[in-house]
Design a protein around this motif. Sequence first.
Motif, PDB file in Angstrom:
ATOM      1  N   HIS A   1      -4.620 -69.542 -52.456  1.00  0.00           N
ATOM      2  CA  HIS A   1      -4.686 -68.592 -53.563  1.00  0.00           C
ATOM      3  C   HIS A   1      -5.721 -67.515 -53.226  1.00  0.00           C
ATOM      4  O   HIS A   1      -6.792 -67.831 -52.691  1.00  0.00           O
ATOM      5  CB  HIS A   1      -5.086 -69.279 -54.870  1.00  0.00           C
ATOM      6  CG  HIS A   1      -4.075 -70.255 -55.372  1.00  0.00           C
ATOM      7  ND1 HIS A   1      -3.991 -71.555 -54.892  1.00  0.00           N
ATOM      8  CD2 HIS A   1      -3.093 -70.126 -56.311  1.00  0.00           C
ATOM      9  CE1 HIS A   1      -3.004 -72.187 -55.513  1.00  0.00           C
ATOM     10  NE2 HIS A   1      -2.450 -71.352 -56.369  1.00  0.00           N
TER      11      HIS A   1
ATOM     12  N   CYS B   1      -4.266 -62.722 -59.157  1.00  0.00           N
ATOM     13  CA  CYS B   1      -4.201 -63.961 -58.394  1.00  0.00           C
ATOM     14  C   CYS B   1      -2.894 -63.986 -57.603  1.00  0.00           C
ATOM     15  O   CYS B   1      -1.815 -63.870 -58.178  1.00  0.00           O
ATOM     16  CB  CYS B   1      -4.274 -65.177 -59.324  1.00  0.00           C
ATOM     17  SG  CYS B   1      -4.190 -66.765 -58.453  1.00  0.00           S
TER      18      CYS B   1
ATOM     19  N   CYS C   1      -7.633 -66.554 -60.425  1.00  0.00           N
ATOM     20  CA  CYS C   1      -6.908 -67.770 -60.073  1.00  0.00           C
ATOM     21  C   CYS C   1      -7.526 -68.984 -60.765  1.00  0.00           C
ATOM     22  O   CYS C   1      -8.719 -69.006 -61.001  1.00  0.00           O
ATOM     23  CB  CYS C   1      -6.923 -67.970 -58.560  1.00  0.00           C
ATOM     24  SG  CYS C   1      -6.082 -66.648 -57.645  1.00  0.00           S
TER      25      CYS C   1
END
Length: 205
Positions: free
Chosen positions: A151, A164, A205
């Motif tokens: 991520h 994200c 994220c």
Amino acid sequence: MSQLTGMTVFIFVLAALLLLMACAKADRVRSWRASLNPSAPDLPDAAFTAARVVLVVVAVVAVVIGIQGIAVQDDTGWSEDELTSAVEGATRALDGSSVHGGPLDGDTPADFDGEYATTVEQEVVEHGGGDAPQLGVHATLTGSTTSDEAHYRITADGTGASFCMHVERTLTGWADTVAPGLSGDAAAVKLPEFTFAVSSRTGDC
């Protein structure tokens, strides 16, 4: 507030103060000088006129510099709309893309913490459009990361927006290639082919 923004604000405030000084009445200035130093010689009207001209000219120069500072800031800073469009474009470009790894089984083509992060930043910049800056994008590895999944928190200078991006790498096959400098069966090499599934969303994220 960035240093450039702070400097631009200071320049405009300075220009406003200079214009206020240029508008000060001569009698008021003479009264103020007399209260500080009664023995000081009186200033002629010509001195006040010259001072006003200088103050106005300096104020105009300051305004011009301030406007140039705003233009520079616009060229070097991202807006939220520019970053949103760029991340969406980069996501579309990276999703479904593939690369070859090394000749060893399971040898991955790029590490998520280095080369691929740079790839993400470059793709975002390339999809920023003609008015967007050509630098200032940051793809920071965050959250849980494995050898095949990562991520990235994507940010850019000039805006507080963040995105994200989720990247998943899958071994999808093997590609036949020829090793340089060899011939015959010894030259036949199979390289793993990896495909990336990429998605993104607004926020951290």
